[in-house]
Scaffold this motif. Structure first.
Motif, PDB file in Angstrom:
ATOM      1  N   PHE A  42     -48.672   5.053 -13.238  1.00 26.20           N
ATOM      2  CA  PHE A  42     -48.187   3.858 -13.927  1.00 26.20           C
ATOM      3  C   PHE A  42     -46.935   4.233 -14.736  1.00 26.20           C
ATOM      4  O   PHE A  42     -45.825   3.775 -14.569  1.00 26.20           O
ATOM      5  CB  PHE A  42     -49.131   3.346 -14.516  1.00 26.20           C
ATOM      6  CG  PHE A  42     -48.847   2.140 -15.270  1.00 26.20           C
ATOM      7  CD1 PHE A  42     -48.495   1.876 -16.573  1.00 26.20           C
ATOM      8  CD2 PHE A  42     -48.521   0.734 -14.555  1.00 26.20           C
ATOM      9  CE1 PHE A  42     -48.085   0.937 -17.242  1.00 26.20           C
ATOM     10  CE2 PHE A  42     -48.065  -0.170 -15.282  1.00 26.20           C
ATOM     11  CZ  PHE A  42     -47.816  -0.095 -16.708  1.00 26.20           C
TER      12      PHE A  42
ATOM     13  N   LEU B 114     -50.737  -6.938 -18.925  1.00 22.70           N
ATOM     14  CA  LEU B 114     -51.047  -5.662 -18.720  1.00 22.70           C
ATOM     15  C   LEU B 114     -52.824  -5.473 -19.115  1.00 22.70           C
ATOM     16  O   LEU B 114     -53.214  -4.653 -18.496  1.00 22.70           O
ATOM     17  CB  LEU B 114     -50.335  -4.866 -19.622  1.00 22.70           C
ATOM     18  CG  LEU B 114     -48.862  -4.454 -19.092  1.00 22.70           C
ATOM     19  CD1 LEU B 114     -47.965  -3.663 -20.269  1.00 22.70           C
ATOM     20  CD2 LEU B 114     -48.996  -3.779 -18.020  1.00 22.70           C
TER      21      LEU B 114
ATOM     22  N   ALA C 247     -54.713  -6.910 -16.298  1.00 26.92           N
ATOM     23  CA  ALA C 247     -54.460  -5.824 -15.195  1.00 26.92           C
ATOM     24  C   ALA C 247     -55.180  -4.766 -15.663  1.00 26.92           C
ATOM     25  O   ALA C 247     -56.128  -4.142 -14.548  1.00 26.92           O
ATOM     26  CB  ALA C 247     -52.996  -5.511 -15.054  1.00 26.92           C
ATOM     27  N   PHE C 248     -55.243  -3.918 -16.558  1.00 26.49           N
ATOM     28  CA  PHE C 248     -55.954  -2.945 -16.948  1.00 26.49           C
ATOM     29  C   PHE C 248     -57.508  -2.967 -16.920  1.00 26.49           C
ATOM     30  O   PHE C 248     -58.243  -2.045 -16.810  1.00 26.49           O
ATOM     31  CB  PHE C 248     -55.329  -2.239 -18.224  1.00 26.49           C
ATOM     32  CG  PHE C 248     -54.118  -1.598 -18.528  1.00 26.49           C
ATOM     33  CD1 PHE C 248     -53.544  -1.007 -19.529  1.00 26.49           C
ATOM     34  CD2 PHE C 248     -53.394  -1.538 -17.215  1.00 26.49           C
ATOM     35  CE1 PHE C 248     -52.275  -0.588 -19.281  1.00 26.49           C
ATOM     36  CE2 PHE C 248     -52.184  -0.919 -16.994  1.00 26.49           C
ATOM     37  CZ  PHE C 248     -51.570  -0.258 -18.368  1.00 26.49           C
TER      38      PHE C 248
ATOM     39  N   TYR D 220     -58.071   0.157 -12.406  1.00 28.36           N
ATOM     40  CA  TYR D 220     -57.348   0.686 -13.674  1.00 28.36           C
ATOM     41  C   TYR D 220     -58.356   1.288 -14.547  1.00 28.36           C
ATOM     42  O   TYR D 220     -58.908   2.115 -14.269  1.00 28.36           O
ATOM     43  CB  TYR D 220     -56.441  -0.593 -14.107  1.00 28.36           C
ATOM     44  CG  TYR D 220     -55.206  -0.711 -13.339  1.00 28.36           C
ATOM     45  CD1 TYR D 220     -55.233  -1.804 -12.209  1.00 28.36           C
ATOM     46  CD2 TYR D 220     -54.171   0.051 -13.423  1.00 28.36           C
ATOM     47  CE1 TYR D 220     -54.178  -1.841 -11.448  1.00 28.36           C
ATOM     48  CE2 TYR D 220     -53.046  -0.206 -12.641  1.00 28.36           C
ATOM     49  CZ  TYR D 220     -53.028  -1.294 -11.527  1.00 28.36           C
ATOM     50  OH  TYR D 220     -51.774  -1.251 -10.816  1.00 28.36           O
TER      51      TYR D 220
END
Lengths: 311, 388
Positions: free
Chosen positions: A11, A44, A47-48, A53
């Motif tokens: 990333f 983020l 998403a994380f 992730y």
């Protein structure tokens, strides 16, 4: 390497290699990534938290991992440049010409110390600025011209610093001194167990001298010591020339060129109708010399050199 | 058509057509010069016919082009802008007026029996008007200016527009003078009446010279030799009152000269002879003037494009570009290059303020923002696209 570190490395690698940052300095890339994280925190975070992730780390853990990976990436990208610079400066052929005994400096310990400093954001930016000043060849560009002109810069070197070195040796001397400039922000433990750096006590001469002694002792412990006159020049280069009129000539030049390197973009094109980048920079900072604490006479001379050479 | 309405093309027509039009403009300038050369050297009638056909085709294409642009701009509500701001009036002037008043009638006359009485007279009227208007074709060169902007690598719209404007003013001024001169008697170069009077006077002198020949010398033969020696090639036939033909042009020449002949035979003063005369010599004078003016215009436009574009860009457009960029982008810190000796000019006075006040101020503001919010205070150029 753990799976999470692998994913984070990928990333961060994508961000680092983004075409929008092509030609950007290491410092600018890092700051752009930090801005990106701040601006897109909400997305983020979501998403994380997803599988694939870092669902187990939480946001704080993810950010710590990101900063760790980013720091590794920065250090890895800077290390080859650092090796090259230390190899050129700290070798037994150059040091005697600077009146330094090779035994006085330990290259490996200095390298390890700088790498450690690069891992700390407070000292990372100053170190990278110094390394970029050397890599971009700013000393090689301006020092020979300044010495040949026998004007302000040359006179300050000769009269104030008692230096009468040929241009290549003068360049090596300035580069070596500038390597220790970031120590101005290095925190050291004082007698009262406070963590202080010279930047915090610059306006108090007694505190400054006292903190300097502790810094010296710290450096002896960490890297086997640094020749005093080299260290002093590096630290003085961070001081305001107006407030500290005794600042040496070499230190004044280092301060200006490192600041120039921090804003130097080797890929910058000179638009038609515009002055050259260095000429513009020196002229603008001549007008604001007091604000930044630079020596206006130095800026004027560097501006004239840049004009003549169309830099 | 409907797709054109949705995506309005500032060039009005598709790219390949625009390129074709530019090529046609260059060709038509060449055609205009060729037509004038043909008049000067009195080319064969056949070639004059071909040139007339070519001129008609060009005018037809440009008329169709103007019609297409008018339709497109009317659909998008930009017709007035096209006519007034994009030099549509030049397209109008160099299209259907030439088709209706010059090449169209000329072609009709060629295609009908041009020897017929009366046709000449009509032709004369047409030619007079045509001469006045034909020169406007060179205005089409203004359209070529925009491609030179790209050659000069001048992306400045302001530079291109200013160069096009001064070129238009210069060319229109020259063309206007040329057109007005057609109607001012003492300025009219290639005037048929003045030519007629001059030539008839010259022929009269020839006859007087011939009358001084000694007895026994064939005066008619002498007059023929003198006329041929003149080299003007505009005398078709000279006939005395008693029917004797004093001079007659070769049949081939005579056929071509008939297309440019004065309608009536002209009495030669002091003699009993009348001459059928061609006015192509007058036309040749006018054609020479046209070529000179055309070359002047080409030179003026070429000089503006090659020389003035660079000067304008260097002294006006480039400094403004640098200042504009410096005002918009925080990270752009190049100073404007000022030209020595031009400190008092408005653009460079502004540039001095920009260099000496704005840039140092911007540097301090930028530095202050960094100390307050760190470098992270700067907006990121990165995006989430393709990242997650």
């Amino acid at each position: 390497m753990s799976e999470e570190k692998k994913i984070m490395s990928e990333f961060v690698g994508k961000l680092w290699a983004n075409p929008a940052l092509a030609g950007a300095s290491v410092v600018r890339r890092e700051n752009q990534i930090l801005s990106f994280i701040r601006e897109n925190q909400t997305q983020l975070q979501q998403a994380f938290a997803k599988p694939g992730y870092f669902p187990d780390l939480g946001w704080d853990g993810s950010i710590r991992l990101l900063f760790s990976v980013l720091t590794d990436l920065i250090v890895d990208s800077v290390e080859p440049r650092l090796d090259k610079i230390l190899g050129a400066l700290l070798n037994p052929e150059v040091l005697p010409q600077l009146e330094i005994r090779p035994q006085e400096v330990d290259r490996e310990r200095i390298k390890d110390f700088i790498l450690k400093g690069l891992r700390n954001k407070a000292t990372r930016d100053p170190y990278i600025a110094v390394l970029e000043t050397i890599s971009y060849g700013l000393y090689d560009r301006y020092v020979p011209k300044a010495l040949a002109r026998h004007k302000v810069i040359h006179n300050e070197f000769y009269r104030k610093d008692r230096l009468s070195l040929p241009a290549p040796i003068m360049i090596a001397y300035l580069q070596l001194c500038s390597l220790f400039r970031p120590l101005y922000w290095q925190k050291v433990a004082t007698a009262s167990n406070n963590q202080l750096n010279l930047a915090a006590v610059a306006k108090d001469p007694r505190m400054f001298d006292s903190t300097y002694k502790f810094l010296n002792a710290f450096l002896v412990q960490e890297m086997g010591g640094v020749p005093d006159r080299i260290l002093r020049v590096g630290l003085e280069s961070c001081m305001n020339a107006e407030e500290h009129p005794d600042t040496g000539g070499s230190a004044r030049l280092i301060g200006i060129l490192v600041a120039r390197a921090a804003e130097f973009d080797p890929t910058q094109k000179q638009d038609r109708g515009a002055e050259s980048p260095d000429k513009s920079w020196f002229h603008i900072h001549k007008k604001t010399a007091k604000y930044y604490g630079y020596d206006a006479r130095y800026l004027d001379e560097l501006y004239q050199i840049a004009s003549e050479e169309a830099w | 058509m409907s797709s054109w309405k949705k995506a309005y093309n500032p060039d009005h027509l598709p790219g390949f057509i625009e390129t074709g039009i530019i090529l046609l403009i260059i060709l038509v300038i060449g055609h205009t010069i060729t037509e004038d050369i043909a008049v000067i050297y009195h080319w064969d009638h056949r070639w004059m016919f071909y040139l007339t056909v070519a001129g008609f085709v060009f005018d037809l294409i440009f008329t169709a082009e103007f019609a297409a642009r008018s339709i497109i701009t009317l659909k998008h509500g930009h017709f007035k802008h096209y006519v007034t701001q994009e030099r549509g009036w030049i397209d109008a002037l160099t299209s259907f007026p030439l088709l209706l008043l010059v090449s169209g009638p000329a072609l009709v006359v060629y295609l009908t029996d041009a020897h017929a009485e009366g046709a000449f007279f009509s032709f004369l009227i047409i030619l007079k008007t045509a001469k006045a208007i034909r020169v406007t074709r060179v205005l089409r060169l203004i359209r070529v200016i925009k491609i030179f902007g790209k050659i000069q690598n001048t992306e400045s719209q302001m530079t291109n527009r200013h160069v096009a404007t001064i070129s238009t003013i210069a060319v229109v001024s020259l063309v206007s003078v040329l057109v007005i001169a057609q109607f001012v008697p003492f300025l009219h170069i290639g005037d048929h009446e003045a030519y007629r009077q001059r030539r008839v006077s010259e022929l009269s002198s020839l006859f007087q010279a011939a009358s001084a020949f000694p007895e026994g010398v064939d005066r008619s033969s002498g007059i023929q030799k003198m006329i041929r020696a003149e080299g003007k090639g505009d005398v078709i036939k000279i006939k005395r009152a008693n029917g004797e033909v004093v001079f007659e042009a070769d049949p081939g020449e005579s056929h071509d000269l008939m297309f440019t002949a004065y309608p009536d035979s002209i009495v030669i003063p002091g003699t009993d002879a009348q001459v059928n005369l061609s006015f192509h010599g007058a036309d040749a004078e006018h054609a020479r003037l046209n070529i000179i003016v055309l070359l002047c215009i080409l030179s003026i436009i070429g000089s503006f494009m090659l020389l003035y574009t660079r000067i304008f860009a260097q002294q006006i457009a480039d400094p403004i570009f640098v200042m504009d960029k410096g005002l918009r982008e925080w990270s752009y810190n190049l100073e404007v290059r000022t030209l020595p000796g031009r400190d008092k000019e408005e653009v460079f006075r502004l540039a001095q303020v920009y260099n000496n006040r704005w840039l140092p101020l911007k540097s301090q503001i930028h530095s202050y923002r960094k100390t307050q919010g760190g470098e992270t205070a700067e907006k990121s150029v990165l995006s989430l696209d393709g990242l997650l």
